[in-house]
Write an enzyme that holds these catalytic residues in place. Sequence first.
Site, PDB file in Angstrom:
ATOM      1  CG  ASP A 103      -2.172   0.732   1.101  1.00 37.79           C
ATOM      2  OD1 ASP A 103      -2.139   1.805   0.491  1.00 37.79           O
ATOM      3  OD2 ASP A 103      -3.200   0.253   1.608  1.00 37.79           O
ATOM      4  CG  ASP A 204      -4.289   6.061   0.776  1.00 34.22           C
ATOM      5  OD1 ASP A 204      -5.230   5.288   1.026  1.00 34.22           O
ATOM      6  OD2 ASP A 204      -4.130   7.155   1.360  1.00 34.22           O
ATOM      7  CD  GLU A 246      -8.777   5.023  -1.411  1.00 39.75           C
ATOM      8  OE1 GLU A 246      -9.657   4.800  -0.587  1.00 39.75           O
ATOM      9  OE2 GLU A 246      -7.728   5.647  -1.115  1.00 39.75           O
ATOM     10  CG  HIS A 320      -8.850  -0.347   5.050  1.00 36.38           C
ATOM     11  ND1 HIS A 320      -8.711  -0.428   3.689  1.00 36.38           N
ATOM     12  CD2 HIS A 320      -8.349   0.856   5.397  1.00 36.38           C
ATOM     13  CE1 HIS A 320      -8.160   0.677   3.238  1.00 36.38           C
ATOM     14  NE2 HIS A 320      -7.918   1.485   4.257  1.00 36.38           N
TER      15      HIS A 320
HETATM   16  O1  TEU Z   1      -9.095   6.423   2.114  1.00 38.46           O
HETATM   17  C1  TEU Z   1      -9.513   7.515   1.363  1.00 38.46           C
HETATM   18  C2  TEU Z   1     -10.810   8.090   1.717  1.00 38.46           C
HETATM   19  O2  TEU Z   1     -11.036   9.250   1.475  1.00 38.46           O
HETATM   20  C3  TEU Z   1     -11.875   7.272   2.339  1.00 38.46           C
HETATM   21  O3  TEU Z   1     -11.770   5.933   2.270  1.00 38.46           O
HETATM   22  C4  TEU Z   1     -12.102   7.694   3.722  1.00 38.46           C
HETATM   23  O4  TEU Z   1     -11.389   6.916   4.635  1.00 38.46           O
HETATM   24  C5  TEU Z   1     -13.539   7.553   4.083  1.00 38.46           C
HETATM   25  O5  TEU Z   1     -14.339   7.767   3.000  1.00 38.46           O
HETATM   26  C6  TEU Z   1     -13.854   8.590   5.096  1.00 38.46           C
HETATM   27  O6  TEU Z   1     -15.223   8.705   5.218  1.00 38.46           O
HETATM   28  C7  TEU Z   1      -7.752   6.110   2.162  1.00 38.46           C
HETATM   29  C8  TEU Z   1      -7.533   4.918   3.071  1.00 38.46           C
HETATM   30  O7  TEU Z   1      -8.155   3.794   2.509  1.00 38.46           O
HETATM   31  C9  TEU Z   1      -8.023   5.251   4.442  1.00 38.46           C
HETATM   32  O8  TEU Z   1      -7.948   4.164   5.316  1.00 38.46           O
HETATM   33  C10 TEU Z   1      -7.191   6.408   4.937  1.00 38.46           C
HETATM   34  O9  TEU Z   1      -7.672   6.825   6.160  1.00 38.46           O
HETATM   35  C11 TEU Z   1      -7.193   7.570   3.960  1.00 38.46           C
HETATM   36  O10 TEU Z   1      -6.970   7.176   2.611  1.00 38.46           O
HETATM   37  C12 TEU Z   1      -6.078   8.532   4.290  1.00 38.46           C
HETATM   38  O11 TEU Z   1      -4.853   7.951   3.985  1.00 38.46           O
END
Ligand code: TEU
Length: 540
Positions: A103, A204, A246, A320
């Site tokens: 990641d 990410d 993502e 997650h």
């Molecule tokens: O997530 C990006 C993100 O904007 C969303 O998944 C967010 O966690 C959620 O919609 C909030 O409501 C990624 C990661 O998957 C996440 O775990 C991290 O917290 C985030 O980036 C920051 O790195």
Amino acid sequence: MKLDKTKRGWWESAVFYQIYPKSFQDTDGDGVGDLKGILSRLDYLEKLGIDGIWLSPVCQSPQVDNGYDISDYQDIYPVFGTMEDMEELIRQAKMRGISIIMDLVLNHSSDQHPWFLEAKKGRENPYHDYYVWRDGTEDKMPNDMGSVFGGPAWTYVPELGQYYFHQFAPQQPDLNWDNPKLRQELYQMIRFWVDKGVGGFRLDVIDQIAKVPDEFITANGPRLHEFLEEMSRKAFCEEGIVTVGEAWSADVPRAQKFSSRDGKQLSMVFQFQHIGLDQQPGKAKWDTMPLYLPDLKKCMERWQLGLQEEGWNSLFLNNHDLPRIVSRWGNDGIYRVESAKMLATMLHGMQGTPYIYQGEELGMTNIRLELNQYRDLEIHNLYAERTAAGYTPQEVMESIYARGRDNARTPMQWTAGVNAGFTTGEPWLPVNDNHSFINAEAALADPDSVFHYYRRLIELRKTHEVFRKGKFVLLLPEDPNVFAYLRQTEEENLLVICNFSDKQQSLEEICVPENAKLLLGNYAEQSQALRPYEARMYLW
Ligand code: TEU
């Protein structure tokens, strides 16, 4: 079946499995999962049949956001283990035909990263420009942008008379991709991991790296595709490296660009349009509404057709950050097993690379905890913000039960024993009580379990080309309960039929040819009508 991973495109026949290391398997009794724990479960994953592990962040981190705040990209968080453990994991996984997909958190670092500690020292510091700064005064922010986790996207550093920009927590300052030196450092770091033998990367919030805060642009900034092409050329230069970005903002045209067949940017992206369908339009993810099945069908169809020739889909219902799908679109009561299998059938019959999130293959469910038992910073921020805004505590808790990220993060349920066999210590987040009957040990022993159903779905994808190549045809678009579609090649036809309701549904409108063979189904006996949450896959 082991895939030849030296060639581009191997991921089109692959199935990936996401591990959230904190919650997978603890081996030293500190209540937190670790790399040795993953190592000890490789046999389990091999049995399932997966080809790669997307490993959520394991790098050095103060863990404000469970590792999505990295303070050293080339070192391992000691609670998870050592670099030797990581190398061993890469090696042992490879022996089983499993690639490790790291990641990469490239949009931001931790505020404890040496770059940021330097950057804060002064405007002239060589690292200052690795981050995104704007002038301001204590009581005047550059603008009113908010962060994803609540509160403003700007934090003031009085010694500099400047604010730094953060799309997430204040402890996650955004990196400045406009700075070519920063980009080169990141590419070098990526090469370090390629040299260690990882099979690819999950990137990410990759659509957010090219932000322009002055113009309120977070996703899809003007230089985004330029940066991705450069990174692909300079960092992912081996043909067999798989990359999945993502991209919350992605629509079909954008995803075609990200995953274009020339391989210039990424192998595929995670898009989230289906994930937002049970959210009230224009509101936050916490403001839920029931899923209307025709919406899901149209959405999936759009993606299946849209990327059929031009691009490649990722297929997922869980990760997650998302609630457990069986509690969300299935039934986590009496039809838990049937609905978990049905949702898997709907997804795994499609074109793309499926991703299974740890515990999904057991039909793990959401959890309801007391507020102080939750660990996710987003949940606590939400509670504070919404109660201050006049919501009742009960209303906010209901949103948390439905959408809180900790639903997905409770420890993996291995056995019916103490702490589900996850740890001998105190688990960092409570284990779900239902591990007494939802656990891997029981699932492995039961040929009709959700686990073995996933195993068969993975096997089928490897056996029949129609899963990879078949053209998608949606059937009964308006039916509110049944999701049915065809996949077709010159040689093979696959018919997938899924009942999303807890009521019997008629099959009369679907023509199943006489020579069709039932490949897989979630009910043992034959029947004319579709039973609650019934799923069938036919091939001819
Ligand atoms: O997530 C990006 C993100 O904007 C969303 O998944 C967010 O966690 C959620 O919609 C909030 O409501 C990624 C990661 O998957 C996440 O775990 C991290 O917290 C985030 O980036 C920051 O790195």
